[in-house]
Every structure is written in structure tokens, then in C-alpha cells.
Design an enzyme around this catalytic site. Sequence first.
Site, PDB file in Angstrom:
ATOM      1  N   SER A 129       6.230   1.708  -1.247  1.00 55.34           N
ATOM      2  CA  SER A 129       4.892   1.591  -1.816  1.00 55.34           C
ATOM      3  C   SER A 129       4.635   2.679  -2.831  1.00 55.34           C
ATOM      4  O   SER A 129       5.129   3.794  -2.709  1.00 55.34           O
ATOM      5  CB  SER A 129       3.835   1.656  -0.714  1.00 55.34           C
ATOM      6  OG  SER A 129       2.554   1.518  -1.293  1.00 55.34           O
ATOM      7  N   LYS A 183       5.454  -2.334   6.242  1.00 58.11           N
ATOM      8  CA  LYS A 183       4.990  -2.485   4.852  1.00 58.11           C
ATOM      9  C   LYS A 183       4.056  -3.680   4.713  1.00 58.11           C
ATOM     10  O   LYS A 183       3.079  -3.645   3.965  1.00 58.11           O
ATOM     11  CB  LYS A 183       6.187  -2.611   3.897  1.00 58.11           C
ATOM     12  CG  LYS A 183       5.799  -2.863   2.427  1.00 58.11           C
ATOM     13  CD  LYS A 183       4.948  -1.736   1.883  1.00 58.11           C
ATOM     14  CE  LYS A 183       4.624  -1.735   0.414  1.00 58.11           C
ATOM     15  NZ  LYS A 183       4.394  -2.920  -0.324  1.00 58.11           N
ATOM     16  N   HIS A 186       0.813  -2.556   5.926  1.00 64.55           N
ATOM     17  CA  HIS A 186       0.295  -1.654   4.878  1.00 64.55           C
ATOM     18  C   HIS A 186      -0.431  -2.490   3.823  1.00 64.55           C
ATOM     19  O   HIS A 186      -1.548  -2.187   3.406  1.00 64.55           O
ATOM     20  CB  HIS A 186       1.456  -0.873   4.253  1.00 64.55           C
ATOM     21  CG  HIS A 186       1.134  -0.201   2.949  1.00 64.55           C
ATOM     22  ND1 HIS A 186       1.001  -0.893   1.757  1.00 64.55           N
ATOM     23  CD2 HIS A 186       0.903   1.098   2.643  1.00 64.55           C
ATOM     24  CE1 HIS A 186       0.704  -0.060   0.784  1.00 64.55           C
ATOM     25  NE2 HIS A 186       0.640   1.169   1.292  1.00 64.55           N
ATOM     26  N   ASN A 187       0.197  -3.588   3.400  1.00 61.16           N
ATOM     27  CA  ASN A 187      -0.411  -4.420   2.361  1.00 61.16           C
ATOM     28  C   ASN A 187      -1.648  -5.149   2.862  1.00 61.16           C
ATOM     29  O   ASN A 187      -2.605  -5.339   2.113  1.00 61.16           O
ATOM     30  CB  ASN A 187       0.621  -5.415   1.816  1.00 61.16           C
ATOM     31  CG  ASN A 187       1.569  -4.770   0.830  1.00 61.16           C
ATOM     32  OD1 ASN A 187       1.850  -3.578   0.926  1.00 61.16           O
ATOM     33  ND2 ASN A 187       2.069  -5.526  -0.115  1.00 61.16           N
ATOM     34  N   GLU A 190      -4.246  -2.729   2.615  1.00 60.96           N
ATOM     35  CA  GLU A 190      -4.514  -2.597   1.168  1.00 60.96           C
ATOM     36  C   GLU A 190      -5.479  -3.697   0.698  1.00 60.96           C
ATOM     37  O   GLU A 190      -6.465  -3.420   0.005  1.00 60.96           O
ATOM     38  CB  GLU A 190      -3.168  -2.678   0.441  1.00 60.96           C
ATOM     39  CG  GLU A 190      -3.211  -2.756  -1.076  1.00 60.96           C
ATOM     40  CD  GLU A 190      -1.806  -2.992  -1.657  1.00 60.96           C
ATOM     41  OE1 GLU A 190      -0.907  -2.163  -1.397  1.00 60.96           O
ATOM     42  OE2 GLU A 190      -1.598  -3.992  -2.361  1.00 60.96           O
TER      43      GLU A 190
HETATM   44  C1  6PG Z   1       2.562  -1.269  -3.012  1.00 62.87           C
HETATM   45  C2  6PG Z   1       1.931  -2.613  -3.349  1.00 62.87           C
HETATM   46  C3  6PG Z   1       2.950  -3.531  -3.925  1.00 62.87           C
HETATM   47  C4  6PG Z   1       2.403  -4.715  -4.697  1.00 62.87           C
HETATM   48  C5  6PG Z   1       1.717  -5.738  -3.845  1.00 62.87           C
HETATM   49  C6  6PG Z   1       0.640  -6.505  -4.542  1.00 62.87           C
HETATM   50  O1  6PG Z   1       2.473  -0.903  -1.852  1.00 62.87           O
HETATM   51  O2  6PG Z   1       3.083  -0.617  -3.916  1.00 62.87           O
HETATM   52  O3  6PG Z   1       1.404  -3.184  -2.198  1.00 62.87           O
HETATM   53  O4  6PG Z   1       3.830  -3.870  -2.900  1.00 62.87           O
HETATM   54  O5  6PG Z   1       1.616  -4.290  -5.745  1.00 62.87           O
HETATM   55  O6  6PG Z   1       2.711  -6.654  -3.467  1.00 62.87           O
HETATM   56  O7  6PG Z   1       0.317  -7.546  -3.710  1.00 62.87           O
HETATM   57  P1  6PG Z   1      -0.476  -8.822  -4.146  1.00 62.87           P
HETATM   58  O8  6PG Z   1       0.166  -9.355  -5.403  1.00 62.87           O
HETATM   59  O9  6PG Z   1      -0.311  -9.758  -3.004  1.00 62.87           O
HETATM   60  O10 6PG Z   1      -1.880  -8.384  -4.361  1.00 62.87           O
END
Ligand code: 6PG
Length: 466
Positions: A129, A183, A186-187, A190
Site C-alpha cells: 500500500s 491488504k 485494509h482496502n 480505506e
Molecule cells: C493502496 C490502494 C491501492 C489502490 C486501490 C484502489 O493501498 O495503495 O488501496 O491498492 O489504489 O486498489 O481501489 P479502488 O480502485 O477499488 O478504489
Amino acid sequence: MENFDFGMVGLGVMGRNLLLNMADHGFSVAGLDLDAEKAASLENEANEKHTIKGTTDTKEFVQLIKKPRAIMLLVPAGKPVDSVINSLLPHLEEGDIVVDGGNSFFEDTNRRVETLNAKGINYFGMGISGGEKGARFGPSMMPGGNENAYERLRPIFEAVAAKVDGEPCVTYLGSGSTGNYVKMVHNGIEYAIMQLIAETYDVLKRGFQFNDNELQEVFESWNQSELHSYLIEITADILKKEDDLTGKRLVSLISDTAKSKGTGKWTSQNAMDIQAPVPSIDLAVTMRDISKYKEERVTASKLYPWSDASNTDKASIVATFKDAFYFTMVTIYAQGMAQLTIASAEFDYGLNLEEVAKIWRGGCIIRAKVLEDFRKAYKANTALPNLLLDSNIASTLNTQQKAVREVVKTGIDKGIPMAVFSATLAYFDAYRSETLPTNLIQAQRDYFGAHKYERIDKEGIFHTEW
Ligand code: 6PG
């Protein structure tokens, strides 16, 4: 030949940047990309201190790497990962290590681990990330795989990872798909925090007529407080940015239809499978989906007009929102981290949540000051099922309960969707309810389906002819 420390397949921005980061730390690195331009541009970006080689030849690439070989893939999740693995396989030997650094679905990783382990190759799924900048100057990395094999990777990963108080934001997390699962969650977190920020922006803007500068100042000042976090920091930056053509704030010219690559949805889907309640993440995914129905929303907006001009002074609104935001943000992390605990038991990951909090403190998209408190909470009680049960966290959240209730009421009165704020509060209220009305649901199931129920006053399983 056979003297490079590390190899990378996929020289897009992420792959290239991570390799350059490794080269900065004195490791010799080789990159493979079938696109000759990308392979060449890697060497062009190198400086005189770097030992870097780019190639388009798979066999040559594999032979360049020191044994046991350490090779990372940074290619799009899904089929491309399988096809790269297949192209590498004829050249690999027992003991070599393949690390998938993309956002792969954890069940795909389980399948690949099994196939490659059978051939004596150690396969790692590792979430990374921090985006392009993170890869170049210090990401947070979440590796899962064979613990002994990790020793080959460890010095390189620890050198390139982000550091917080001198500690690297990478650690061995567990076997199999542990790293990809962490991860994924984590997302999910996010998604929920991004939606929370968006809801705050929406109510302040549409509900209380904050202008561009006032909005920007809110997030900038919050970032100097206990809310300090990457997502708030970039929001303040985004709100400042003017469009070159019109001079308007760029954000106000961006379409309100959101895209997504799927990791948030996977988090919710698997949470349902393992019965880990994460309604804040569910609603964040749902809100992105609703955003896609633009035409229908435009029609509905005319069918169901609503306005509420009630107002209070801006300073007190910001203060209330700040408390409500903190409360909601913590309760979002609490759900995601509880999902990790439940998943760890379900999939036998053996996860240490203190370590997860530790490596999320820097480098990653959800890095935030509050992660240090979470780390302390899990350190104090390694078996903590949910952050909401930590007494220090509880005493802070108790001072903010009133604010979050007021904020949710404001959204309801003004007709502005506060999906994540309200779902989080509902989760919190359910979690802190000694009794829930699920007794009635049990009775209904028994009434129409003879599904039986348990009683609170005696042992056994019962059915009633209602
Ligand atoms: C990170 C982000 C990265 C990416 C996401 C965006 O941790 O650096 O999460 O993995 O920007 O995949 O996800 P979406 O396209 O689903 O919003």
C-alpha cells in the site's frame, strides 16, 4: 549472471518505483517486462550508484537472480498473475521464491500457493500500500507465505518499507493468503474512511453552505490534530487545487460517478461469508454503486425535493463533526480489525493484530495517528476481540457519543445521505446493546419454518405450535 539480489516482473510505475527504491538501498535489481520500452526506461531512470538491469527475456531474467531466487510480480490481479507464473515456472528451481505484490484475491493466492508449493517453490501473496510514491520512497507491505523463506526477503523489504519511529512498516504476517487478506481488509477500511470524509464534505457544503476555503480549512486543521492521517491530508490538498482552465476548484468539476477495482466489495463479501459484521464497509461499497445511477438520481431528485435551511454557527458545527468523525473513524477500524481476528480463526492465519496496527502506522493509505493507540490496545491484550472493548478507546468514544448522534440527526433532517456515519452508529449501538430484538426473529423463524429456538430460562432447543 546469478548475482542480482532481487527481480521484478512488471515494470509499470509501481514495479519500477519499488525496484528503484531497492536500488537506493544498495540492492542489485533486475526487471522483466515484455514491453521493450518499459524495460529500457528502468535503466534510464537509474543513477550511477544503482545496479539495475532491465530485460524482455524471461530466461535471461531468471538467470540473473541470486539463488534461492526472489522474484516479485507487479502485474494486474487475475489472469495476468497466472500467465506470468506459467512463463517463469520452466526456469525456476526448488527453493526459489515468487512474491505476488498486487491486490490479488486471497482465494487465488491459496490456489497458487498449493500449485507452487507442490513444485518446491515458495509463493508469497503480499499486499503493498501507498501508491506510486509509497513504492518509490516507502510503502507499507503485508507479506504472507512460508516463514523460513521470508528470511531471504526480509532484509530487502525492511530496507525499502516506510519507517515509523525507526520501525519498518513490514512484517511477516502468516502463511498462505494472510498477506492478501490483510491488504483486502485494509482496502475495505480505506473505502469506508474515504466515504466518511466525502459525507462530511457533503453535509458541510450542501447542508451548511461552507465555501471552498472553509471546507479546505476544516480538513487542514483536522490534519494537525488527533485526526492526523493520510486521507485527511490529501483531502485538504485536493480541496485547494484549482482547475487550470476555469480557475474553479478542480474537485467541483469532477464527475460524481465512482469507480472501483473490487477490493472493498471482496472485503464485504467475505465478511458476510465468515459472519464478521462490517456495515460501514458494506455501505461504503453501496454508496459507490449508487453513485453510478446518475440519470436515475437526477430524475429522482426532481420527484422528491427536500430542503432544510436550519443553521447553526459554523465553528460549533465543525467541533461537533470533528468528534463525530473521530468516533466513526475508530469504529470503522474496529470493524475491519475484528474481521481480521475472525478471519484469522476461520482460515488459521495466526494473525497478530498488534503487528498489523504497527505496519499500518506508516506508508499505507489508511495510515493515521490513531493506529498507535490501536497498537497499544492489542499489545495490552493480545486476545482483544474488538477495539471497542479497550478501556482507553472506550473512554474517548464515550466523550463523543453525543456528537455522532447529533451529526447523524443533522443528515436525516437535511436529507443528505450519511450512510457510513449512520451505519457505523448502528453497529456501535448494536454492539453495546446487552439485549437485541433477535429473540423476536427467532420466534418468527420458528413460527413459519419450525426452525426452533433456545430459551434464556432453561437449557435445550424448543419448538412451539404458534
Ligand atoms: C493502496 C490502494 C491501492 C489502490 C486501490 C484502489 O493501498 O495503495 O488501496 O491498492 O489504489 O486498489 O481501489 P479502488 O480502485 O477499488 O478504489
